[in-house]
Design an enzyme around this catalytic site. Sequence first.
Site, PDB file in Angstrom:
ATOM      1  N   CYS A 161       2.385  -8.966   4.444  1.00 32.20           N
ATOM      2  CA  CYS A 161       0.942  -8.295   4.465  1.00 32.20           C
ATOM      3  C   CYS A 161      -0.208  -9.262   4.652  1.00 32.20           C
ATOM      4  O   CYS A 161      -1.000  -8.879   5.483  1.00 32.20           O
ATOM      5  CB  CYS A 161       0.856  -7.401   3.506  1.00 32.20           C
ATOM      6  SG  CYS A 161       1.332  -8.123   1.759  1.00 32.20           S
ATOM      7  N   HIS A 169      -6.166  -6.380   0.416  1.00 34.02           N
ATOM      8  CA  HIS A 169      -6.035  -7.977   0.320  1.00 34.02           C
ATOM      9  C   HIS A 169      -7.126  -8.401   1.100  1.00 34.02           C
ATOM     10  O   HIS A 169      -7.757  -8.147   2.022  1.00 34.02           O
ATOM     11  CB  HIS A 169      -4.818  -8.555   0.876  1.00 34.02           C
ATOM     12  CG  HIS A 169      -3.329  -8.249   0.200  1.00 34.02           C
ATOM     13  ND1 HIS A 169      -3.363  -7.620  -1.207  1.00 34.02           N
ATOM     14  CD2 HIS A 169      -2.180  -8.688   0.593  1.00 34.02           C
ATOM     15  CE1 HIS A 169      -2.125  -7.269  -1.296  1.00 34.02           C
ATOM     16  NE2 HIS A 169      -1.460  -7.988  -0.460  1.00 34.02           N
TER      17      HIS A 169
HETATM   18  N1  LIG Z   1       3.396  -2.854  -1.350  1.00 32.92           N
HETATM   19  C1  LIG Z   1       2.389  -3.421  -0.387  1.00 32.92           C
HETATM   20  O1  LIG Z   1       1.520  -3.621  -0.196  1.00 32.92           O
HETATM   21  C2  LIG Z   1       3.649  -3.992   0.644  1.00 32.92           C
HETATM   22  C3  LIG Z   1       3.059  -4.490   1.820  1.00 32.92           C
HETATM   23  C4  LIG Z   1       4.176  -5.245   2.720  1.00 32.92           C
HETATM   24  C5  LIG Z   1       5.260  -5.037   2.506  1.00 32.92           C
HETATM   25  N2  LIG Z   1       5.878  -4.548   1.380  1.00 32.92           N
HETATM   26  C6  LIG Z   1       7.353  -4.543   1.267  1.00 32.92           C
HETATM   27  O2  LIG Z   1       7.719  -3.126   1.400  1.00 32.92           O
HETATM   28  C7  LIG Z   1       8.804  -2.777   0.588  1.00 32.92           C
HETATM   29  C8  LIG Z   1       8.574  -1.632  -0.457  1.00 32.92           C
HETATM   30  O3  LIG Z   1       7.345  -2.139  -1.124  1.00 32.92           O
HETATM   31  P1  LIG Z   1       6.655  -0.894  -2.084  1.00 32.92           P
HETATM   32  O4  LIG Z   1       5.344  -1.575  -2.270  1.00 32.92           O
HETATM   33  O5  LIG Z   1       6.413   0.269  -1.132  1.00 32.92           O
HETATM   34  O6  LIG Z   1       7.538  -0.655  -3.238  1.00 32.92           O
HETATM   35  P2  LIG Z   1       7.712   0.560  -4.293  1.00 32.92           P
HETATM   36  O7  LIG Z   1       6.393   1.252  -4.463  1.00 32.92           O
HETATM   37  O8  LIG Z   1       8.335  -0.023  -5.444  1.00 32.92           O
HETATM   38  O9  LIG Z   1       8.753   1.599  -3.704  1.00 32.92           O
HETATM   39  C9  LIG Z   1      10.149   1.203  -3.572  1.00 32.92           C
HETATM   40  C10 LIG Z   1      10.713   2.054  -2.593  1.00 32.92           C
HETATM   41  O10 LIG Z   1      12.229   2.015  -2.699  1.00 32.92           O
HETATM   42  C11 LIG Z   1      13.047   2.859  -3.292  1.00 32.92           C
HETATM   43  N3  LIG Z   1      14.229   2.265  -3.755  1.00 32.92           N
HETATM   44  C12 LIG Z   1      14.381   1.390  -4.781  1.00 32.92           C
HETATM   45  N4  LIG Z   1      15.585   1.313  -4.948  1.00 32.92           N
HETATM   46  C13 LIG Z   1      16.285   1.950  -4.183  1.00 32.92           C
HETATM   47  C14 LIG Z   1      17.710   2.081  -3.964  1.00 32.92           C
HETATM   48  N5  LIG Z   1      18.595   1.416  -4.837  1.00 32.92           N
HETATM   49  N6  LIG Z   1      18.221   3.043  -2.939  1.00 32.92           N
HETATM   50  C15 LIG Z   1      17.255   3.566  -2.385  1.00 32.92           C
HETATM   51  N7  LIG Z   1      15.894   3.265  -2.265  1.00 32.92           N
HETATM   52  C16 LIG Z   1      15.520   2.832  -3.387  1.00 32.92           C
HETATM   53  C17 LIG Z   1      12.195   3.650  -4.042  1.00 32.92           C
HETATM   54  O11 LIG Z   1      12.889   4.806  -4.331  1.00 32.92           O
HETATM   55  P3  LIG Z   1      12.859   5.513  -5.631  1.00 32.92           P
HETATM   56  O12 LIG Z   1      11.485   6.075  -5.866  1.00 32.92           O
HETATM   57  O13 LIG Z   1      13.760   6.264  -5.892  1.00 32.92           O
HETATM   58  O14 LIG Z   1      12.929   4.502  -6.857  1.00 32.92           O
HETATM   59  C18 LIG Z   1      10.806   3.671  -3.366  1.00 32.92           C
HETATM   60  O15 LIG Z   1      10.945   4.591  -2.391  1.00 32.92           O
HETATM   61  C19 LIG Z   1       9.067  -4.143  -0.450  1.00 32.92           C
HETATM   62  O16 LIG Z   1      10.084  -4.980   0.431  1.00 32.92           O
HETATM   63  C20 LIG Z   1       7.878  -4.841   0.034  1.00 32.92           C
HETATM   64  O17 LIG Z   1       7.856  -6.337  -0.321  1.00 32.92           O
HETATM   65  C21 LIG Z   1       5.135  -3.874   0.466  1.00 32.92           C
END
Ligand SMILES: NC(=O)c1ccc[n+]([C@@H]2O[C@H](COP(=O)([O-])OP(=O)(O)OC[C@H]3O[C@@H](n4cnc5c(N)ncnc54)[C@H](OP(=O)(O)O)[C@@H]3O)[C@@H](O)[C@H]2O)c1
Length: 335
Positions: free
Chosen positions: A130, A243
């Site tokens: 990001c 950010h």
């Molecule tokens: N947040 C950011 O600004 C951002 C920016 C760029 C990239 N990313 C990347 O995007 C990805 C997700 O980030 P996020 O911030 O959205 O995280 P998050 O809010 O913690 O969400 C995680 C998601 O993954 C699901 N999940 C977790 N364990 C799982 C499993 N065993 N099987 C299937 N689904 C599962 C969760 O489902 P449940 O609700 O069922 O737990 C939830 O939908 C990461 O790789 C992160 O590095 C994030």
Amino acid sequence: MKNMNVAIVGATGAVGVEILSCLETRNFPLASLKLLASKRSAGKQVAFRGQTLTVEELTPESFAGVDLALFSAGGDISRQFAPIAAAAGCVVVDNSSAFRQDPDVPLVVPEINPEAAFDHPRNIIANPNCTTIITLMALYPLHLQFGLKTVIASSYQAVSGSGQQGIAELEGQVRAIVDGHPVESKVYPKQIAFNLIPQIDNFADNGYTKEELKMLNEGRKIMSLPELNVTCTCVRVPVYRSHSISVVAQFYKPVDLELARKAFDGKPGIALMDDPATRTWPTPLDSTNGDTCYVGRMRRDLAVDNALNLWVVGDQVRKGAALNAVQIAELLASR
Ligand SMILES: NC(=O)c1ccc[n+]([C@@H]2O[C@H](COP(=O)([O-])OP(=O)(O)OC[C@H]3O[C@@H](n4cnc5c(N)ncnc54)[C@H](OP(=O)(O)O)[C@@H]3O)[C@@H](O)[C@H]2O)c1
């Protein structure tokens, strides 16, 4: 554009929810949409385009009949399930860092290297980090003008970069402090409320964090600049969303401030918000929930030759993740 059968893996997370919003507001051509998450969220109902969709548990069978899967459930899930989805004939756009440095996986910012999206021999396309996306949105137009040589950066990264749990930790700590209760830190190594944390991701052997090295390695790959120098310090700040990056960018050609300002004219996704006379500069709140990254405080650097000093902000959940992934999906749907 052709109508696609799409799945969102991690549909209940910070990025997944925003992917849904982008698909809805951008009128993405959908034949069907499947929402996947962990067992914990299976059965949860989500409104989308006037319908109610039910979240399903992610399994190896989830990808039958799916053309495109947008993954945002972390690196471990991507490493395990993206190859399964790809083998089922589905193209994966992955938000994690799992495949970004794989030479057979393109790393795409549609405003910079859209053609790369069509060369995906593993059926996997990586969405960049990001902070890197937001920084490059500002640097690429300047690179086209002057030729980018070196980047010296410090980032100010919002807690939503750690997902829903980062937001909850900041909110919980602020409430605890205001109410005079003890502060608990679970997500971050120290208190984030009213504080700054100069470590994002784990340390590599050279003293940089992995987040900082992403700016170097991903910047080189996306812009096809293998010689680019990048040094960076990434800092977590008590901001909910968007950010900010302070950048000194050095160029091969002499820089001209007026030409630099014109470099952003007509460029999609990036705009100048820069007028010292009227105290005009962008803050994280200015880009939050929006699609545009903003550049301000642009000036000739006093310490480094042929360099510009600038301040960039962008919503990292949107352009830094969900929007960029949906833009890649739009490129695929357009052919
Ligand atoms: N947040 C950011 O600004 C951002 C920016 C760029 C990239 N990313 C990347 O995007 C990805 C997700 O980030 P996020 O911030 O959205 O995280 P998050 O809010 O913690 O969400 C995680 C998601 O993954 C699901 N999940 C977790 N364990 C799982 C499993 N065993 N099987 C299937 N689904 C599962 C969760 O489902 P449940 O609700 O069922 O737990 C939830 O939908 C990461 O790789 C992160 O590095 C994030």
